[in-house]
Enzyme design. Structure first.
Site, PDB file in Angstrom:
ATOM      1  N   SER A  61       0.835  -1.215   0.000  1.00  0.00           N
ATOM      2  CA  SER A  61       0.000   0.000   0.000  1.00  0.00           C
ATOM      3  C   SER A  61       0.868   1.262   0.000  1.00  0.00           C
ATOM      4  O   SER A  61       0.636   2.180  -0.799  1.00  0.00           O
ATOM      5  CB  SER A  61      -0.979   0.010   1.171  1.00  0.00           C
ATOM      6  OG  SER A  61      -0.330  -0.247   2.388  1.00  0.00           O
ATOM      7  N   HIS A  67      -2.213  -8.845   1.931  1.00  0.00           N
ATOM      8  CA  HIS A  67      -1.876  -7.587   2.634  1.00  0.00           C
ATOM      9  C   HIS A  67      -3.036  -7.277   3.593  1.00  0.00           C
ATOM     10  O   HIS A  67      -3.366  -8.109   4.437  1.00  0.00           O
ATOM     11  CB  HIS A  67      -1.612  -6.523   1.570  1.00  0.00           C
ATOM     12  CG  HIS A  67      -1.019  -5.239   2.054  1.00  0.00           C
ATOM     13  ND1 HIS A  67      -0.435  -5.081   3.283  1.00  0.00           N
ATOM     14  CD2 HIS A  67      -0.913  -4.011   1.450  1.00  0.00           C
ATOM     15  CE1 HIS A  67       0.000  -3.828   3.413  1.00  0.00           C
ATOM     16  NE2 HIS A  67      -0.290  -3.158   2.317  1.00  0.00           N
ATOM     17  N   HIS A  96       5.372 -12.930   7.262  1.00  0.00           N
ATOM     18  CA  HIS A  96       5.633 -11.560   6.839  1.00  0.00           C
ATOM     19  C   HIS A  96       6.811 -11.538   5.883  1.00  0.00           C
ATOM     20  O   HIS A  96       7.719 -12.372   5.994  1.00  0.00           O
ATOM     21  CB  HIS A  96       5.943 -10.650   8.045  1.00  0.00           C
ATOM     22  CG  HIS A  96       5.724  -9.206   7.742  1.00  0.00           C
ATOM     23  ND1 HIS A  96       6.706  -8.412   7.217  1.00  0.00           N
ATOM     24  CD2 HIS A  96       4.622  -8.422   7.857  1.00  0.00           C
ATOM     25  CE1 HIS A  96       6.219  -7.197   7.027  1.00  0.00           C
ATOM     26  NE2 HIS A  96       4.953  -7.167   7.411  1.00  0.00           N
ATOM     27  N   ARG A 134       3.037  -4.952  16.632  1.00  0.00           N
ATOM     28  CA  ARG A 134       1.651  -4.458  16.509  1.00  0.00           C
ATOM     29  C   ARG A 134       0.690  -5.533  17.017  1.00  0.00           C
ATOM     30  O   ARG A 134      -0.355  -5.223  17.576  1.00  0.00           O
ATOM     31  CB  ARG A 134       1.342  -4.106  15.039  1.00  0.00           C
ATOM     32  CG  ARG A 134       2.249  -3.021  14.470  1.00  0.00           C
ATOM     33  CD  ARG A 134       2.039  -2.821  12.986  1.00  0.00           C
ATOM     34  NE  ARG A 134       2.336  -4.012  12.219  1.00  0.00           N
ATOM     35  CZ  ARG A 134       2.147  -4.144  10.908  1.00  0.00           C
ATOM     36  NH1 ARG A 134       1.629  -3.132  10.220  1.00  0.00           N
ATOM     37  NH2 ARG A 134       2.450  -5.267  10.286  1.00  0.00           N
ATOM     38  N   ASP A 186      -2.484  -8.508  11.576  1.00  0.00           N
ATOM     39  CA  ASP A 186      -3.851  -8.897  11.226  1.00  0.00           C
ATOM     40  C   ASP A 186      -4.362 -10.092  12.031  1.00  0.00           C
ATOM     41  O   ASP A 186      -5.564 -10.357  12.047  1.00  0.00           O
ATOM     42  CB  ASP A 186      -3.926  -9.224   9.727  1.00  0.00           C
ATOM     43  CG  ASP A 186      -3.515  -8.035   8.881  1.00  0.00           C
ATOM     44  OD1 ASP A 186      -3.990  -6.932   9.168  1.00  0.00           O
ATOM     45  OD2 ASP A 186      -2.702  -8.207   7.959  1.00  0.00           O
TER      46      ASP A 186
HETATM   47  N1  CMX Z   1       0.511 -19.867   5.656  1.00  0.00           N
HETATM   48  C1  CMX Z   1       0.898 -20.770   4.738  1.00  0.00           C
HETATM   49  N2  CMX Z   1       1.978 -20.620   3.950  1.00  0.00           N
HETATM   50  C2  CMX Z   1       2.714 -19.508   4.133  1.00  0.00           C
HETATM   51  C3  CMX Z   1       2.406 -18.553   5.115  1.00  0.00           C
HETATM   52  C4  CMX Z   1       1.238 -18.748   5.870  1.00  0.00           C
HETATM   53  N3  CMX Z   1       0.823 -17.864   6.777  1.00  0.00           N
HETATM   54  N4  CMX Z   1       3.333 -17.580   5.046  1.00  0.00           N
HETATM   55  C5  CMX Z   1       4.198 -17.906   4.061  1.00  0.00           C
HETATM   56  N5  CMX Z   1       3.817 -19.075   3.505  1.00  0.00           N
HETATM   57  C6  CMX Z   1       4.417 -19.764   2.354  1.00  0.00           C
HETATM   58  C7  CMX Z   1       4.371 -18.858   1.137  1.00  0.00           C
HETATM   59  O1  CMX Z   1       3.080 -18.900   0.524  1.00  0.00           O
HETATM   60  C8  CMX Z   1       5.475 -19.440   0.298  1.00  0.00           C
HETATM   61  O2  CMX Z   1       4.991 -20.630  -0.305  1.00  0.00           O
HETATM   62  P1  CMX Z   1       5.430 -21.070  -1.790  1.00  0.00           P
HETATM   63  O3  CMX Z   1       6.919 -21.208  -1.742  1.00  0.00           O
HETATM   64  O4  CMX Z   1       4.689 -22.360  -1.996  1.00  0.00           O
HETATM   65  O5  CMX Z   1       4.992 -19.971  -2.695  1.00  0.00           O
HETATM   66  C9  CMX Z   1       6.516 -19.836   1.348  1.00  0.00           C
HETATM   67  O6  CMX Z   1       5.800 -19.976   2.576  1.00  0.00           O
HETATM   68  C10 CMX Z   1       7.627 -18.809   1.546  1.00  0.00           C
HETATM   69  O7  CMX Z   1       7.029 -17.564   1.825  1.00  0.00           O
HETATM   70  P2  CMX Z   1       7.784 -16.484   2.756  1.00  0.00           P
HETATM   71  O8  CMX Z   1       9.034 -16.099   2.058  1.00  0.00           O
HETATM   72  O9  CMX Z   1       7.871 -16.977   4.141  1.00  0.00           O
HETATM   73  O10 CMX Z   1       6.736 -15.296   2.772  1.00  0.00           O
HETATM   74  P3  CMX Z   1       6.502 -14.139   1.695  1.00  0.00           P
HETATM   75  O11 CMX Z   1       7.433 -13.024   1.974  1.00  0.00           O
HETATM   76  O12 CMX Z   1       6.515 -14.704   0.312  1.00  0.00           O
HETATM   77  O13 CMX Z   1       4.987 -13.713   1.990  1.00  0.00           O
HETATM   78  C11 CMX Z   1       3.144 -13.108   3.309  1.00  0.00           C
HETATM   79  C12 CMX Z   1       4.645 -12.953   3.097  1.00  0.00           C
HETATM   80  C13 CMX Z   1       2.678 -12.122   4.368  1.00  0.00           C
HETATM   81  C14 CMX Z   1       2.426 -12.774   2.001  1.00  0.00           C
HETATM   82  C15 CMX Z   1       2.852 -14.573   3.736  1.00  0.00           C
HETATM   83  O14 CMX Z   1       3.490 -14.841   4.957  1.00  0.00           O
HETATM   84  C16 CMX Z   1       1.381 -14.877   3.825  1.00  0.00           C
HETATM   85  O15 CMX Z   1       0.754 -15.224   2.824  1.00  0.00           O
HETATM   86  N6  CMX Z   1       0.759 -14.750   5.058  1.00  0.00           N
HETATM   87  C17 CMX Z   1      -0.658 -14.942   5.223  1.00  0.00           C
HETATM   88  C18 CMX Z   1      -1.407 -13.707   4.757  1.00  0.00           C
HETATM   89  C19 CMX Z   1      -1.198 -12.563   5.721  1.00  0.00           C
HETATM   90  O16 CMX Z   1      -1.328 -12.704   6.929  1.00  0.00           O
HETATM   91  N7  CMX Z   1      -0.932 -11.369   5.171  1.00  0.00           N
HETATM   92  C20 CMX Z   1      -0.842 -10.138   5.974  1.00  0.00           C
HETATM   93  C21 CMX Z   1       0.579  -9.571   6.106  1.00  0.00           C
HETATM   94  C22 CMX Z   1       0.591  -8.296   6.890  1.00  0.00           C
HETATM   95  C23 CMX Z   1      -0.089  -7.180   6.136  1.00  0.00           C
HETATM   96  O17 CMX Z   1       0.411  -6.786   5.083  1.00  0.00           O
HETATM   97  O18 CMX Z   1      -1.160  -6.698   6.561  1.00  0.00           O
END
Ligand code: CMX
Length: 435
Positions: free
Chosen positions: A241, A271, A318, A327, A373
């Site tokens: 964002s 996000h 994250h 937070r 979140d």
């Molecule tokens: N549940 C399941 N799998 C997850 C996970 C979770 N909470 N967090 C990461 N992973 C997976 C990723 O999808 C990725 O899988 P692939 O290799 O199969 O694609 C792998 O673990 C590696 O990811 P990462 O390097 O640890 O995390 P990223 O930097 O790529 O992604 C984020 C970060 C936030 C998108 C991810 O942790 C996620 O999807 N979390 C759940 C959604 C969430 O809570 N988002 C809110 C974030 C805060 C905000 O912006 O408000």
């Protein structure tokens, strides 16, 4: 499936394999200071932006102009009888790089109240959408409609000198921040309360008045809103964002158009939309288990099922953080103080005990800990704000504070158009073949 679509579908698997094989071979090689893996990996860990208002440390979490969340709670002015920092104060800190006193905050609060009148066509633009539209769609329609008021766009048309860009941007940014709570409350009351709206009370602070217009006059809820608006306001420059606002703002789009771009990014489930997904996920789990308080074993089984279905566990992980998000901790402390026996809080706490080990066991999740979140919905549910599709709008109102402080500064220092380079897999292959 149409022929064209089917033809496209045949291309996916070979392309994914091609990229995977290429990364296995060349992922650690560099173009300048950047590895090939970073080019394909969403630019993780690549310093590429300047953001003065806040900085995120992977282990410590966010600091606003150098101050952690507990330090903000200690140093920033709060309401008489309250203790949470006022969002006006964190905005002042981000903009001025100075801790404000009570008088600064009162002036800013009054200034925002004076600016807060929303033109009628903004409500009409929202009303043009079906009432059932997701609140983030309605929110962005409202923000786009507010853009008719842009002083920057008017000044640009009239030939403003670039050294003065900051001035109408400041006006737009302050007007946007002042008007967003009214727009957001309008959407909430339209969608969930029979279109019955509540007039603002300008004797209240910005967050207190927002709570009031939503229909929550409980003093504790107002304190929660102050905390909520403070901790969600900024998370350095690279999150989707903030980055989207910065990127679009770099074209000299006005504050409204730039902010709308950021809100479209916030509306994604990886996000800001994760805040609604957390509650949806918990409710689905409870329903599947027949209600009640799920045991740790039941939560663990549900988590494993979520992962096996190829879904993420919302609220965990994250892109930068590698520890529990402060937070999250601030919200947990609020819950411990105000509602330690709330059922949903007990579930959120149990989820916290169970999920990290399960995510660690996947061997791929870099941060198994909860983010902001994972907790916010529980606090809102406790006070009766149960319509979770609205939660990302609250996040969005808060995010205006950081992104607008940044936009004003970008115009003040003459930040350039953002335009990074890109390349193709074919060109990279040629490059490494030559080597
Ligand atoms: N549940 C399941 N799998 C997850 C996970 C979770 N909470 N967090 C990461 N992973 C997976 C990723 O999808 C990725 O899988 P692939 O290799 O199969 O694609 C792998 O673990 C590696 O990811 P990462 O390097 O640890 O995390 P990223 O930097 O790529 O992604 C984020 C970060 C936030 C998108 C991810 O942790 C996620 O999807 N979390 C759940 C959604 C969430 O809570 N988002 C809110 C974030 C805060 C905000 O912006 O408000």
């Amino acid at each position: 499936m149409s022929k064209i679509k089917a033809h496209f579908a045949t291309k996916i698997e070979p392309a994914v394999k091609d990229i995977r094989d290429f990364l296995a071979k060349h992922g650690d090689e560099k173009m300048g200071d950047i590895t090939v893996s970073q080019l394909y990996g969403g630019m993780r860990g690549m310093p590429a932006l300047i953001c003065e208002t806040s900085k995120l440390d992977a282990d410590e979490g966010i600091r606003f102009r150098g101050y952690s969340i507990p330090e903000l709670q200690e140093k920033l002015p709060s309401m008489v009888g309250g203790k949470e920092p006022l969002p006006e104060a964190v905005f002042y800190l981000m903009l001025m790089n100075e801790i404000p006193d009570d008088d600064h905050v009162r002036r800013l609060s009054n200034n925002w109240a004076r600016r807060s009148i929303v033109p009628p066509h903004v409500f009409k633009a929202i009303d043009a959408l079906p009432v059932s539209s997701h609140p983030m769609i309605q929110f962005n329609a409202g923000i786009m409609a507010l853009a008719t008021e842009s002083e920057f766009a008017r000044a640009y048309r009239n030939g403003i000198n670039k050294k003065d860009y900051w001035d109408p941007t400041y006006e737009d940014a302050m007007n946007l921040i002042s008007r967003l709570p009214r727009v957001a409350a309008y959407i909430y009351r339209r969608r969930y309360h029979n279109n019955e709206h509540i007039e603002p009370n300008h004797d209240l602070d910005w967050a207190g008045n927002f709570a009031h217009m939503l229909g929550f006059d409980n003093a504790e809820f107002k304190e929660l809103m102050r905390l909520y608006m403070t901790i969600h306001c900024d998370h350095e420059g690279g999150n989707v964002s903030a980055h989207a606002v910065h990127l679009v703002g770099s074209t000299l789009s006005d504050a409204y158009l730039s902010f709308a771009a950021g809100m479209n990014g916030l509306a994604g489930p990886l996000h800001g939309l994760a805040n609604q997904e957390v509650i949806r996920w918990i409710q689905d789990m409870r329903q599947e288990l027949g209600g009640g308080l799920p045991s740790k074993e039941e939560i663990a089984a549900y988590c494993k099922k979520t992962l096996a279905d190829g879904k993420v566990i919302p609220g965990f992980g994250h892109a930068v953080l590698r520890k529990t998000d402060p937070r999250y901790t601030a919200q947990r402390e609020f819950a411990l103080e105000h509602m330690p026996h709330d059922d949903l809080f007990l579930i959120v706490s149990r989820v916290y005990e169970v999920v990290p080990d399960i995510l660690k066991a996947t061997g791929k999740v870099k941060n198994p800990w909860p983010n902001v979140d994972a907790h916010s919905g529980q606090l809102l549910m406790h006070y009766g704000l149960v319509e979770y599709e609205f939660y990302t709008v609250l996040f969005g109102v808060s995010r205006a504070l950081g992104t607008m402080a940044n936009l004003i500064w970008n115009r003040a220092i003459g930040a350039p158009l953002e335009r990074p380079g890109s390349t193709t897999t074919e060109l990279l292959k040629e490059r490494f073949a030559k080597k």
